[in-house]
Design an enzyme around this catalytic site. Structure first.
Site, PDB file in Angstrom:
ATOM      1  N   HIS A 184     -45.259 -67.493  37.905  1.00  0.00           N
ATOM      2  CA  HIS A 184     -44.869 -68.471  38.921  1.00  0.00           C
ATOM      3  C   HIS A 184     -44.518 -69.817  38.298  1.00  0.00           C
ATOM      4  O   HIS A 184     -43.622 -70.521  38.772  1.00  0.00           O
ATOM      5  CB  HIS A 184     -45.988 -68.635  39.954  1.00  0.00           C
ATOM      6  CG  HIS A 184     -46.005 -67.539  40.969  1.00  0.00           C
ATOM      7  ND1 HIS A 184     -47.127 -67.170  41.660  1.00  0.00           N
ATOM      8  CD2 HIS A 184     -45.028 -66.723  41.399  1.00  0.00           C
ATOM      9  CE1 HIS A 184     -46.838 -66.183  42.477  1.00  0.00           C
ATOM     10  NE2 HIS A 184     -45.578 -65.894  42.344  1.00  0.00           N
ATOM     11  N   CYS A 482     -26.820 -60.119  34.716  1.00  0.00           N
ATOM     12  CA  CYS A 482     -27.511 -60.865  35.777  1.00  0.00           C
ATOM     13  C   CYS A 482     -28.962 -61.168  35.424  1.00  0.00           C
ATOM     14  O   CYS A 482     -29.708 -61.662  36.260  1.00  0.00           O
ATOM     15  CB  CYS A 482     -27.440 -60.120  37.110  1.00  0.00           C
ATOM     16  SG  CYS A 482     -28.295 -58.540  37.119  1.00  0.00           S
TER      17      CYS A 482
END
Length: 550
Positions: A184, A482
């Site tokens: 995170h 990507c």
């Protein structure tokens, strides 16, 4: 002067004095409670509810990916199973503080044992426990320091609640001793364009007031730098700022060869910012947000509405949508919530969708209907394709639903090695460098302990990408990137040299990559790529590419 290495997040460079995050509270004493069980239970319930509301409020203020993270933490805090575990300990005579600590620690150990995505969430659980205990004790929870001047924040890891509301006028950069490229801390630092390096084990020795240079592009923290090094770092920071403010143009090489620069998005709400930052379309739209926050699959109508919002933001532009990539390490009750010993190698991606085909069919229905209602150029791809048979299955099914352009993600070595056969059926391939690196190097991309192996610069990974690029040229099919590798400007040049025809990344990285591509021709890119391929390891490949690029 010494160099400490980790995983760079973002592409910038910053310098300044260190300020360390306060250490977490020590474990509460296991002394018997002097209160009745009902009183302890009430105290804990009120503290948990207060922390959950605080997390939700912080998320509302922060918005974006931070809001998703903090809302997930609030749900953790009020998890019924955790509540029952706390109640059991209180009934045994424990204090509320110890009951919370012990119950959360038990859950944390279970998450760590599971590994993968759930293992990475263990730090989030620790943060919730610390906040609840602080509330019970009537003190402030450990958080970001405020030394009264701009600083480089050094921590073991950074809680989402702290990362979400960092004062970017004060925090020059982040350095953590733990965490991986998809923790995170990394996700939120990337979204906020904060210079950050995670997994820097040696950072534990840094002291308050130490001057450091944090070079995210190189993944290096320089301690006790010279005046010359500080000046050079500042020049680089100034040059990067100037490049970011330069007029936006389409992605291209110095010889005019077009290399479309696209955005990775997780929600339709990010489209406006992506366009402002110069995205020429979308190279990866993750559809998981529609599924992961629900106990049942969204309806076709709910999905169609979201897809229409996304496609409407890019009239006439390419928008590549990835169908649901979940299962195993991101279990969904309506898809696959069976425990697996090694979820990274389990029933995920296209495998999970084949096992629950009705979900895939509904998603394709919604995408086809959204495509018919908008003017974007919709491309749809399947995740975690490993075989030619899976390619045929997905492409044929997509065609049945009217999807005009159907492709696959190349994320495992098998599909890279068989790329020519895969592209004989698929309209395009998009390389997910995060997972491709993970599976090539046998290093879980969510674990900081093996973060040094999770480097897309490794020649083994580059060779696989070259295979896909060559297959794209032979078949005349587009090959996009990507994964996070596309956001590294020099590596972006290498990827083009290996055959990539488009690059997709976090929108905040577009300016850096655009400016770097304009410095090299296609022949340059091929030569730089060959230099990287000739190296024996990731560090050698990066150094060889840097030498060839000058």
């Amino acid at each position: 002067m010494a160099e400490l290495r980790g995983v760079g997040i973002g592409l910038g460079v910053a310098q300044g004095p260190v300020a360390r995050m306060a250490e977490p509270f020590p474990p509460p004493s296991d002394t018997p409670s002097t209160l009745a069980a009902e009183e302890e239970t009430t105290r804990v319930r009120e503290a948990v509810a207060a922390v959950a509301r605080e997390l939700e409020e912080r998320g509302s203020q922060a918005g974006g990916a931070a809001q998703d993270v903090l809302e997930a933490q609030a749900m953790m805090a009020e998890d019924p199973t955790l509540e029952a575990e706390i109640d059991t300990r209180i009934a045994a005579g424990k204090t509320g503080e110890f009951a919370v600590f012990d119950a959360f620690s038990s859950f944390r150990d279970q998450l760590v044992a599971m590994g993968g995505y759930l293992g990475e969430r263990a730090a989030d659980l620790d943060d919730v426990a610390q906040r609840v205990i602080a509330r019970l004790q009537g003190v402030a929870a450990p958080g970001v320091p405020d030394p009264g001047h701009p600083f480089v924040l050094v921590a073991k890891d950074l809680a989402p609640a702290d990362t979400a509301l960092l004062d970017l006028d004060k925090v020059l950069a982040l350095v953590t001793t733990e965490g991986g490229p998809t923790s995170h801390t990394a996700i939120l630092a990337r979204e906020k364009s904060i210079v950050a390096i995670v997994g820097v084990a040696g950072a534990a020795e840094l002291a308050d007031g130490d001057t450091v240079i944090v070079d995210a592009a190189k993944g290096v923290v320089t301690t006790d730098p010279s005046d010359e090094e500080l000046t050079h770092a500042q020049h680089r920071a100034d040059a990067r700022a100037a490049a970011a403010s330069a007029p936006i143009t389409d992605g291209a090489l110095a010889d005019g060869a077009a290399i479309p620069l696209l955005a990775n998005l997780g929600k339709p709400e990010g489209a406006e910012e992506a366009v402002e930052l110069g995205a020429e379309g979308v190279g990866l739209f993750r559809t998981e947000f529609l599924f992961l926050s629900s106990n049942q699959a969204p309806t076709v109508e709910q999905q169609r509405e979201s897809y229409i919002r996304l496609l409407s933001a890019f009239p006439g532009k390419k928008v590549v949508v990835r169908v649901l990539d979940a299962g195993a390490d991101k279990p969904l009750a309506f898809l696959n919530d069976a425990h697996e010993e090694n979820p990274a190698l389990g029933l995920r991606g296209i495998r999970a969708l084949q096992a629950s085909e009705d979900i895939l069919r509904e998603q394709l229905t919604a995408l086809a209907e959204a495509d018919a209602a908008t003017d974007a150029d919709l491309w749809v791809m399947a995740p975690m394709v490993a075989t030619v048979a899976e390619t045929e299955y997905f492409v044929d099914l997509a065609r049945d639903y009217g999807i005009k352009t159907a492709g696959v993600m190349v994320e495992v070595p098998s599909s890279a090695l068989l790329a020519d056969r895969v592209l004989a059926h698929a309209d395009f391939a998009s390389i997910g460098t995060n997972d491709l690196t993970q599976y090539t190097m046998a290093a879980d991309r969510l674990l900081g302990s093996v973060a040094s192996f999770q480097d897309p610069w490794h020649p083994a990974v580059l060779r696989l990408i070259r295979e896909v690029g060559a297959a794209g040229r032979e078949t005349g099919k587009p090959v996009g990137i990507c994964g996070e590798a596309a956001a590294d400007p020099l590596l972006a040049v290498v990827l083009v040299g290996l055959g990539a025809t488009s690059l997709s990344m976090a929108p905040t990285a577009l300016a850096d990559v655009r400016a770097t591509l304009l410095q090299h021709t296609l022949d340059d890119a091929k030569a730089i790529a060959e230099a990287a391929l000739a190296a024996n390891d990731a560090a050698g490949a990066r150094a060889a590419a840097q030498a060839a690029a000058t």
